[in-house]
Design a protein around this motif. Structure first.
Motif, PDB file in Angstrom:
ATOM      1  N   SER A 244      -8.115  -6.459   2.788  1.00  0.00           N
ATOM      2  CA  SER A 244      -9.293  -5.755   2.252  1.00  0.00           C
ATOM      3  C   SER A 244      -8.948  -4.340   1.808  1.00  0.00           C
ATOM      4  O   SER A 244      -9.449  -3.862   0.775  1.00  0.00           O
ATOM      5  CB  SER A 244     -10.411  -5.729   3.298  1.00  0.00           C
ATOM      6  N   THR A 245      -8.080  -3.653   2.553  1.00  0.00           N
ATOM      7  CA  THR A 245      -7.688  -2.298   2.161  1.00  0.00           C
ATOM      8  C   THR A 245      -6.867  -2.319   0.887  1.00  0.00           C
ATOM      9  O   THR A 245      -7.054  -1.467   0.002  1.00  0.00           O
ATOM     10  CB  THR A 245      -6.901  -1.628   3.296  1.00  0.00           C
ATOM     11  N   LEU A 246      -5.971  -3.277   0.763  1.00  0.00           N
ATOM     12  CA  LEU A 246      -5.176  -3.394  -0.459  1.00  0.00           C
ATOM     13  C   LEU A 246      -6.073  -3.684  -1.660  1.00  0.00           C
ATOM     14  O   LEU A 246      -5.887  -3.126  -2.753  1.00  0.00           O
ATOM     15  CB  LEU A 246      -4.126  -4.492  -0.293  1.00  0.00           C
ATOM     16  N   LEU A 247      -7.048  -4.558  -1.476  1.00  0.00           N
ATOM     17  CA  LEU A 247      -7.989  -4.848  -2.554  1.00  0.00           C
ATOM     18  C   LEU A 247      -8.777  -3.598  -2.940  1.00  0.00           C
ATOM     19  O   LEU A 247      -8.988  -3.322  -4.132  1.00  0.00           O
ATOM     20  CB  LEU A 247      -8.950  -5.953  -2.124  1.00  0.00           C
ATOM     21  N   LEU A 248      -9.222  -2.835  -1.948  1.00  0.00           N
ATOM     22  CA  LEU A 248      -9.983  -1.623  -2.236  1.00  0.00           C
ATOM     23  C   LEU A 248      -9.148  -0.635  -3.041  1.00  0.00           C
ATOM     24  O   LEU A 248      -9.626  -0.077  -4.041  1.00  0.00           O
ATOM     25  CB  LEU A 248     -10.445  -0.983  -0.925  1.00  0.00           C
ATOM     26  N   VAL A 249      -7.913  -0.421  -2.618  1.00  0.00           N
ATOM     27  CA  VAL A 249      -7.036   0.509  -3.343  1.00  0.00           C
ATOM     28  C   VAL A 249      -6.802   0.013  -4.762  1.00  0.00           C
ATOM     29  O   VAL A 249      -6.806   0.798  -5.730  1.00  0.00           O
ATOM     30  CB  VAL A 249      -5.709   0.681  -2.583  1.00  0.00           C
ATOM     31  N   THR A 250      -6.592  -1.294  -4.917  1.00  0.00           N
ATOM     32  CA  THR A 250      -6.389  -1.858  -6.255  1.00  0.00           C
ATOM     33  C   THR A 250      -7.585  -1.577  -7.156  1.00  0.00           C
ATOM     34  O   THR A 250      -7.431  -1.190  -8.326  1.00  0.00           O
ATOM     35  CB  THR A 250      -6.161  -3.378  -6.155  1.00  0.00           C
ATOM     36  N   MET A 251      -8.788  -1.753  -6.608  1.00  0.00           N
ATOM     37  CA  MET A 251      -9.991  -1.534  -7.411  1.00  0.00           C
ATOM     38  C   MET A 251     -10.228  -0.051  -7.686  1.00  0.00           C
ATOM     39  O   MET A 251     -10.694   0.317  -8.763  1.00  0.00           O
ATOM     40  CB  MET A 251     -11.186  -2.169  -6.701  1.00  0.00           C
ATOM     41  N   LEU A 252      -9.885   0.802  -6.739  1.00  0.00           N
ATOM     42  CA  LEU A 252     -10.053   2.236  -6.962  1.00  0.00           C
ATOM     43  C   LEU A 252      -9.057   2.766  -7.986  1.00  0.00           C
ATOM     44  O   LEU A 252      -9.283   3.826  -8.579  1.00  0.00           O
ATOM     45  CB  LEU A 252      -9.888   3.000  -5.639  1.00  0.00           C
ATOM     46  N   LYS A 253      -7.991   2.033  -8.205  1.00  0.00           N
ATOM     47  CA  LYS A 253      -7.005   2.429  -9.209  1.00  0.00           C
ATOM     48  C   LYS A 253      -7.335   1.879 -10.593  1.00  0.00           C
ATOM     49  O   LYS A 253      -6.506   1.931 -11.499  1.00  0.00           O
ATOM     50  CB  LYS A 253      -5.609   1.978  -8.778  1.00  0.00           C
ATOM     51  N   GLY A 254      -8.536   1.320 -10.745  1.00  0.00           N
ATOM     52  CA  GLY A 254      -8.975   0.925 -12.070  1.00  0.00           C
ATOM     53  C   GLY A 254      -9.043  -0.559 -12.336  1.00  0.00           C
ATOM     54  O   GLY A 254      -9.401  -0.964 -13.446  1.00  0.00           O
ATOM     55  N   HIS A 255      -8.727  -1.388 -11.335  1.00  0.00           N
ATOM     56  CA  HIS A 255      -8.744  -2.848 -11.543  1.00  0.00           C
ATOM     57  C   HIS A 255      -9.937  -3.451 -10.802  1.00  0.00           C
ATOM     58  O   HIS A 255      -9.786  -4.385 -10.019  1.00  0.00           O
ATOM     59  CB  HIS A 255      -7.434  -3.460 -11.045  1.00  0.00           C
ATOM     60  N   ASP A 256     -11.111  -2.918 -11.066  1.00  0.00           N
ATOM     61  CA  ASP A 256     -12.298  -3.333 -10.304  1.00  0.00           C
ATOM     62  C   ASP A 256     -13.011  -4.499 -10.991  1.00  0.00           C
ATOM     63  O   ASP A 256     -14.084  -4.349 -11.563  1.00  0.00           O
ATOM     64  CB  ASP A 256     -13.250  -2.149 -10.109  1.00  0.00           C
ATOM     65  N   ARG A 257     -12.412  -5.654 -10.905  1.00  0.00           N
ATOM     66  CA  ARG A 257     -13.045  -6.863 -11.426  1.00  0.00           C
ATOM     67  C   ARG A 257     -14.036  -7.419 -10.409  1.00  0.00           C
ATOM     68  O   ARG A 257     -13.866  -7.243  -9.204  1.00  0.00           O
ATOM     69  CB  ARG A 257     -11.990  -7.904 -11.753  1.00  0.00           C
ATOM     70  N   ALA A 258     -15.043  -8.109 -10.871  1.00  0.00           N
ATOM     71  CA  ALA A 258     -16.057  -8.685  -9.985  1.00  0.00           C
ATOM     72  C   ALA A 258     -15.432  -9.660  -8.998  1.00  0.00           C
ATOM     73  O   ALA A 258     -15.843  -9.746  -7.837  1.00  0.00           O
ATOM     74  CB  ALA A 258     -17.139  -9.376 -10.817  1.00  0.00           C
ATOM     75  N   ARG A 259     -14.429 -10.391  -9.450  1.00  0.00           N
ATOM     76  CA  ARG A 259     -13.766 -11.352  -8.575  1.00  0.00           C
ATOM     77  C   ARG A 259     -13.095 -10.652  -7.399  1.00  0.00           C
ATOM     78  O   ARG A 259     -13.133 -11.144  -6.271  1.00  0.00           O
ATOM     79  CB  ARG A 259     -12.748 -12.162  -9.375  1.00  0.00           C
TER      80      ARG A 259
ATOM     81  N   LEU B 240       0.827  -1.206   0.000  1.00  0.00           N
ATOM     82  CA  LEU B 240       0.000   0.000   0.000  1.00  0.00           C
ATOM     83  C   LEU B 240       0.863   1.259   0.000  1.00  0.00           C
ATOM     84  O   LEU B 240       0.623   2.198  -0.768  1.00  0.00           O
ATOM     85  CB  LEU B 240      -0.922   0.003   1.222  1.00  0.00           C
ATOM     86  N   GLY B 241       1.851   1.296   0.884  1.00  0.00           N
ATOM     87  CA  GLY B 241       2.724   2.452   0.951  1.00  0.00           C
ATOM     88  C   GLY B 241       3.456   2.691  -0.349  1.00  0.00           C
ATOM     89  O   GLY B 241       3.598   3.835  -0.817  1.00  0.00           O
ATOM     90  N   HIS B 242       3.933   1.611  -0.970  1.00  0.00           N
ATOM     91  CA  HIS B 242       4.654   1.716  -2.240  1.00  0.00           C
ATOM     92  C   HIS B 242       3.754   2.275  -3.336  1.00  0.00           C
ATOM     93  O   HIS B 242       4.144   3.174  -4.089  1.00  0.00           O
ATOM     94  CB  HIS B 242       5.188   0.339  -2.632  1.00  0.00           C
ATOM     95  N   ARG B 243       2.537   1.748  -3.426  1.00  0.00           N
ATOM     96  CA  ARG B 243       1.627   2.189  -4.486  1.00  0.00           C
ATOM     97  C   ARG B 243       1.153   3.627  -4.292  1.00  0.00           C
ATOM     98  O   ARG B 243       0.960   4.361  -5.269  1.00  0.00           O
ATOM     99  CB  ARG B 243       0.407   1.266  -4.546  1.00  0.00           C
ATOM    100  N   LEU B 244       0.977   4.026  -3.059  1.00  0.00           N
ATOM    101  CA  LEU B 244       0.379   5.328  -2.786  1.00  0.00           C
ATOM    102  C   LEU B 244       1.386   6.443  -2.574  1.00  0.00           C
ATOM    103  O   LEU B 244       1.066   7.611  -2.789  1.00  0.00           O
ATOM    104  CB  LEU B 244      -0.530   5.231  -1.551  1.00  0.00           C
ATOM    105  N   ALA B 245       2.600   6.100  -2.126  1.00  0.00           N
ATOM    106  CA  ALA B 245       3.559   7.164  -1.781  1.00  0.00           C
ATOM    107  C   ALA B 245       4.992   6.854  -2.177  1.00  0.00           C
ATOM    108  O   ALA B 245       5.886   7.617  -1.820  1.00  0.00           O
ATOM    109  CB  ALA B 245       3.485   7.458  -0.282  1.00  0.00           C
TER     110      ALA B 245
END
Length: 490
Positions: free
Chosen positions: A147-162, A104-109
């Motif tokens: 769950s937080t990592l998944l949320l950030v991943t989906m908010l960055k455009g990878h929002d697959r149903a799975r 999370l830290g790497h992706r966001l900052a």
């Protein structure tokens, strides 16, 4: 000028470093000198029951820990019971949480924020305490990280149903492990609002979160009938809020260093709600029902570590233009300083004295002091956990107060006979071992059975041996002579 930063950012993976670091912290002194305290003893003895016995017990007590007990039952069945096996799931779960924080830290900052966050997580005092605890709190922290990592991943455009399905399942499992972990949902909602998430993603989050909440709701309703279990938690006071205030201040500094802006998904937008909402939410709940214990919201430390990492990343970024080579050493040096500063506390948390008592240590004294044909009493009845965890030490002793075993009664401590029957049984004994709390940690006796036990021992028996170790006490009583002092009163 920025070469020292670009090389590690591209070549070094962060999450394995965080995992190995946290595993090292977790495995260091894991057995705590072969000590187990009362909360862990509950896990130990329940996990060794059959699945039917566990299910029977959950109808009466500890339903909020039901899923965790079943998980530990399977773990014990595979690897056997022991202090390492008891605590290893928490160590592994904390390592998973640290990996999530690092990513999370790497992706966001950036790289240094991720590295700093991943290393800082395992050093946080609360995390160091519960990463070696045979309870569910570290598992919930791991779920919060996932769950937080998944949320950030989906908010960055990878929002697959799975991914949404996995997110919902993770929140559901965390809620079943500890339903107060659902405070992560308003924290994630704050992140969505802060980052101005598109309406389409917000709707998907609401649907997924509502499904997870619906899955936990029956547990929440049923557990209300067992609320007496938390009746010992003291009401909220002002001094109890000092700790949360300090944590929020530290997190706030990290958020400011991250230069938060509305509409941007940043470390501050993710970490600050994850830290603040559970802390403030639990304070609010505790105004109605006293529940304020830091372990219930251990998962909020994921947010704190992320914010610390963001602050470290900002410091490296600020130092790089003037000190390009030295800036690459800033995070490792600060982590080394933190390790040195926290070393006394780290050692203390890995000692038996870090917990209220030690269930195993007093069993050795019982083994030494007992005589075949003697009897044993427990005050309060919950101190029977020593016998349940170390049954071999009590072989040859009659548990004269016990009427129905914990397994048959579906309880943690069993059901004791009425005071009159216990009194009669005591007066028929020549020698009784009393297992209780050491004076420095004992609470006033309130149950009528326990008051009666101590009264009979004081009036008709005399103490001939007394041993205290790590918060527990065993006292040997023998009948007072002459027998003319035996009672005739009812």
């Amino acid at each position: 000028m920025t070469a020292p930063l670009t090389i590690p950012r591209r070549r070094l993976p962060i999450w394995p470093i965080a995992v190995l670091w946290t595993l090292a912290l977790g495995l260091w002194g894991l057995s705590r000198q072969h000590s187990v305290w009362r909360d862990e003893a509950a896990t130990w003895q329940v996990a060794q029951r059959s699945t039917a016995d566990i299910w029977h017990m959950l109808g009466n007590v500890d339903v909020v820990h039901g899923l965790y007990y079943f998980l530990m039952h399977g773990f014990f069945a595979c690897f056997g019971a022991g202090t390492t096996v008891l605590r290893l799931p928490s160590v592994l779960a904390t390592a998973v949480a640290a990996a999530c924080v690092a990513v999370l830290g790497h992706r966001l900052a950036g790289f240094w924020a991720g590295l700093g966050a991943g290393l800082a997580f395992g050093l946080l005092p609360a995390v160091q305490f519960y990463l070696q605890e045979g309870r569910s709190y570290a598992l919930v922290a791991a779920g919060a990280g996932i769950s937080t990592l998944l949320l950030v991943t989906m908010l960055k455009g990878h929002d697959r149903a799975r991914r949404w399905a996995v997110y919902g399942a993770t929140v559901l499992v965390c809620g079943l492990l500890n339903w107060l972990s659902l405070l992560i949902l308003p924290a994630h909602a704050a992140t969505l609002i802060w980052s101005r998430t598109p309406r389409r993603l917000c709707i998907r989050w609401v649907v997924t979160s509502s499904a997870a909440l619906a899955g936990v709701l029956p547990l929440m309703v049923f557990s209300r009938g067992q609320s007496d279990q938390v009746s010992w938690i003291p009401p909220l006071t002002w001094h109890m809020m000092i700790g949360p205030a300090v944590l929020l201040a530290i997190g706030g500094l990290g958020a400011v260093a991250d230069r938060p802006r509305a509409g941007r998904l940043s470390a501050a937008a993710v970490g600050l709600p994850l830290l603040a909402v559970p802390q403030i939410g639990l304070i609010g709940i505790s105004l109605v029902q006293p529940l304020f214990l830091d372990r219930y919201i251990l998962f909020s430390m994921v947010g704190l570590a992320l914010l610390i990492g963001a602050g470290l990343g900002a410091a490296v970024q600020a130092a790089t233009p003037r000190y390009p080579r030295a800036s690459a050493w800033l995070v490792p040096v600060l982590v080394a300083v933190a390790v040195a500063a926290l070393l006394p506390q780290s050692l203390a948390k890995r000692s038996p004295a870090s917990r209220v008592d030690d269930v195993l240590a007093i069993a050795e004294d019982v083994q030494r002091l007992k005589r075949t044909g003697g009897s044993v009493l427990f005050v309060p009845a919950a101190r029977r956990d020593t016998k349940l965890v170390s049954p071999g030490a009590f072989t040859g002793l009659r548990d004269i107060a016990l009427a129905t075993s914990p397994q048959k009664s579906g309880t943690l401590k069993g059901e004791e006979a009425d005071p009159a029957r216990i009194r009669a049984a005591m007066l028929s004994q020549r020698r009784i071992l009393l297992v209780t709390d050491a004076p420095e940690v004992a609470t006033p006796v309130s149950a009528q059975r326990d008051i009666m036990k101590l009264s009979v021992l004081k009036k008709y028996f005399t103490a001939v041996a007394d041993e205290q170790v790590r918060g527990r006490r065993v006292t040997v009583y023998e009948r007072i002579r002459p027998s003319s002092r035996l009672p005739q009163d009812p």
